[in-house]
Design an enzyme around this catalytic site. Structure first.
Site, PDB file in Angstrom:
ATOM      1  N   TYR A 144       0.798  -1.122  -0.108  1.00 57.31           N
ATOM      2  CA  TYR A 144       0.124  -0.103   0.074  1.00 57.31           C
ATOM      3  C   TYR A 144       0.827   1.227  -0.004  1.00 57.31           C
ATOM      4  O   TYR A 144       1.734   1.297   0.758  1.00 57.31           O
ATOM      5  CB  TYR A 144      -0.924  -0.100   1.219  1.00 57.31           C
ATOM      6  CG  TYR A 144      -1.833   1.255   1.199  1.00 57.31           C
ATOM      7  CD1 TYR A 144      -2.750   1.361   0.442  1.00 57.31           C
ATOM      8  CD2 TYR A 144      -1.714   2.146   2.355  1.00 57.31           C
ATOM      9  CE1 TYR A 144      -3.757   2.382   0.429  1.00 57.31           C
ATOM     10  CE2 TYR A 144      -2.457   3.394   2.565  1.00 57.31           C
ATOM     11  CZ  TYR A 144      -3.515   3.553   1.664  1.00 57.31           C
ATOM     12  OH  TYR A 144      -4.590   4.468   1.615  1.00 57.31           O
ATOM     13  N   ASP A 239       9.239   2.858   0.044  1.00 53.81           N
ATOM     14  CA  ASP A 239       8.150   3.389   0.809  1.00 53.81           C
ATOM     15  C   ASP A 239       8.186   3.234   2.116  1.00 53.81           C
ATOM     16  O   ASP A 239       8.063   1.972   2.742  1.00 53.81           O
ATOM     17  CB  ASP A 239       6.797   2.795   0.324  1.00 53.81           C
ATOM     18  CG  ASP A 239       5.577   3.639   0.978  1.00 53.81           C
ATOM     19  OD1 ASP A 239       5.822   4.338   1.892  1.00 53.81           O
ATOM     20  OD2 ASP A 239       4.440   3.720   0.569  1.00 53.81           O
ATOM     21  N   LYS A 267       3.877   8.859   8.963  1.00 51.86           N
ATOM     22  CA  LYS A 267       3.503   8.298  10.306  1.00 51.86           C
ATOM     23  C   LYS A 267       4.417   8.839  11.332  1.00 51.86           C
ATOM     24  O   LYS A 267       4.239   9.885  11.753  1.00 51.86           O
ATOM     25  CB  LYS A 267       3.502   6.759  10.059  1.00 51.86           C
ATOM     26  CG  LYS A 267       2.461   6.302   9.273  1.00 51.86           C
ATOM     27  CD  LYS A 267       2.009   4.903   9.227  1.00 51.86           C
ATOM     28  CE  LYS A 267       0.735   4.714   8.323  1.00 51.86           C
ATOM     29  NZ  LYS A 267       0.889   4.065   7.091  1.00 51.86           N
TER      30      LYS A 267
HETATM   31  C1  LIG Z   1       0.007   4.255   5.762  1.00 50.33           C
HETATM   32  C2  LIG Z   1       1.044   4.409   4.477  1.00 50.33           C
HETATM   33  C3  LIG Z   1       0.908   5.216   3.456  1.00 50.33           C
HETATM   34  C4  LIG Z   1      -0.082   6.467   3.523  1.00 50.33           C
HETATM   35  O1  LIG Z   1       0.148   7.453   4.258  1.00 50.33           O
HETATM   36  P1  LIG Z   1      -1.137   8.301   4.816  1.00 50.33           P
HETATM   37  O2  LIG Z   1      -0.594   9.146   5.603  1.00 50.33           O
HETATM   38  O3  LIG Z   1      -2.056   7.357   5.301  1.00 50.33           O
HETATM   39  O4  LIG Z   1      -1.499   8.904   3.620  1.00 50.33           O
HETATM   40  C5  LIG Z   1       1.892   5.069   2.572  1.00 50.33           C
HETATM   41  N1  LIG Z   1       2.610   4.104   2.262  1.00 50.33           N
HETATM   42  C6  LIG Z   1       2.668   3.180   3.396  1.00 50.33           C
HETATM   43  C7  LIG Z   1       3.990   2.136   3.306  1.00 50.33           C
HETATM   44  C8  LIG Z   1       1.849   3.217   4.464  1.00 50.33           C
HETATM   45  O5  LIG Z   1       2.045   2.249   5.430  1.00 50.33           O
END
Ligand SMILES: *Cc1c(COP(=O)(O)O)cnc(C)c1O
Length: 431
Positions: A144, A239, A267
């Site tokens: 994701y 990511d 995060k």
């Molecule tokens: C949570 C997450 C996102 C998205 O971040 P948001 O602040 O919810 O937009 C993107 N990549 C990874 C790996 C994530 O865990």
């Protein structure tokens, strides 16, 4: 468990907010029942509108690595409040933040602050496309990367849980430029690259996947991606929105030994405030406006309150790297206890674990990609979730999520979690 006030709020919410929530997984659709409305949180505990209390293993999906309402972070935020909530002009803390990130994550030489993980990944692929002059990207099934159009293809987590792996509203043209491969399958990536010679701008990957449950990269997988990217002039994007500052002060890349060209963060970087960032090699980041031609902007980017919270948490982590050894130990302790309880019941469910991230999959087979994660018995997971909740332990309401341990989880609380697990497993097993 009393659920009167939460139920009432959820009824009201459903009238005015789609599905009653501001982010889909919060709605408990995968586990049944009404979501719980949180009133406040402190340390390892959540307190809801009905005054139930829960030991917490999501930590706002990662950010609260030091537990809730941490005094250190609160103080910095409080001190910043009286100087106004936003300037829309440069400020000292943005420079300090960028310097701190660059000092912590060696592959990041320059960094741009944004307001969410989604913004970070969307911007990163735009930059990669602008830098390489190519258009296609490769992502992995079950990974994701936020809700940007390009990423809502085989997107794990919320999208999987909700049964809409490909969302309506994503233009076919955009979807066509996103190629997907199974996680950990380097040969599939080789084939995609061969079949799309000189068309691939970027490969984006969670170096440790957390959005199909916790799934670790197999030895050689990330190294293989690095090699392909070097040979084919493809930008390798890690990511690390979830794994950044969670697995080490320099993220997953700090312990796995592979350097990406770009990194996306979120995060933990905001300590609970809405913050994201993307960065990487200077040569690439110099393409970002106004240094270069790739446009990306944000009215509230680098917000002083958000920077205060982020600086406080990152400074603490940098100054106390032993936090990570402690968290790892505590997580291992919990997994050991859970596994023991399972074994007593003749169950041999798969645990995936790294640092303070872990998932118990309701399957006996190894989980190393999205296909194997999907073998999990989701009905059992739902029963387990409800059983744990009724015993005061708040888990992520989906099998396809990682759990997170915070420094607020003491050994005493760990024992309580293990005990709740033992009872919950016995309950659902005897059904
Ligand atoms: C949570 C997450 C996102 C998205 O971040 P948001 O602040 O919810 O937009 C993107 N990549 C990874 C790996 C994530 O865990």
């Amino acid at each position: 468990m009393k659920n009167i006030n939460s139920s009432a709020l959820f009824s009201r919410a459903k009238e005015v907010i789609p599905g009653g929530v501001n982010s889909p997984v919060r709605a408990f659709r995968a586990v049944g029942g009404n979501p719980i409305f949180i009133k406040r949180a402190k340390g390892a505990y959540l307190f809801d509108e009905d005054d139930n209390q829960f030991i917490e293993l999501i930590n706002s999906w990662g950010p609260m690595i030091l537990g809730h309402a941490n005094e250190l972070i609160e103080k910095e935020v409080r001190d910043a409040l009286s100087n106004s909530l936003s300037f829309g002009a440069p400020s000292r803390k943005e420079v300090e933040m960028a310097e701190l990130i660059v000092s912590m994550v060696p592959s990041v030489e320059m960094v741009r602050m944004v307001n969410s993980g989604t913004e970070a990944t969307m911007s990163a692929i735009r930059v990669a496309r602008g830098y390489t002059g190519k258009e296609k990207i490769i992502k992995f099934e079950g990974c994701y990367h936020g809700h940007g159009d390009s990423f809502l293809i085989a997107a794990g987590s919320g999208a999987v849980t909700m049964g809409v792996p490909d969302s309506p509203g994503v233009p076919q043209g955009v979807a066509n430029d996103t190629l997907t491969a199974p996680y950990n399958d380097i040969n599939a990536v080789k084939t995609l690259v061969e079949n799309n010679k000189n068309k691939i701008a970027a490969i984006i990957v969670e170096p440790v996947a957390g959005n199909m449950g916790c799934v670790l990269p197999k030895p050689g997988f990330l190294e293989g991606l690095r090699k392909i990217c070097d040979e084919e002039n493809i930008v390798l994007i890690f990511d690390e929105v979830m794994s950044g500052f969670r697995l080490s002060i320099s993220g997953a890349q700090g312990i796995l030994g592979v350097k990406p060209d770009m990194t996306t963060m979120g995060k933990i970087i905001g300590g609970g405030m809405p913050v994201g960032a993307y960065g990487g090699k200077k040569e690439i980041m110099q393409k970002v406006s106004p240094a270069g031609p790739v446009y990306q902007a944000g009215t509230l980017s680098g917000n002083p309150i958000a920077m205060s919270a982020g600086l406080a948490i990152l400074k603490y982590l940098k100054g106390n790297p032993s936090v990570y050894t402690q968290l790892d130990k505590q997580t291992e302790y919990i997994i050991h206890g859970m596994r023991k309880a399972n074994n007593l019941l003749g169950l041999d469910y798969t645990f995936n674990h790294i640092g303070s991230m872990f998932t118990m999959f309701f399957t006996n087979t190894a989980v190393d990609d999205f296909e194997s994660a999907k073998k999990s018995d989701l009905k059992s997971f739902a029963s387990y979730f409800q059983a744990m909740l009724s015993k005061g332990v708040y888990l992520a309401p989906s099998q396809f999520e990682s759990l997170f341990i915070s420094t607020a989880i003491t050994t005493e609380l760990a024992d309580q979690i293990i005990h709740a697990h033992e009872e919950s497993m016995r309950e659902i097993h005897s059904k």
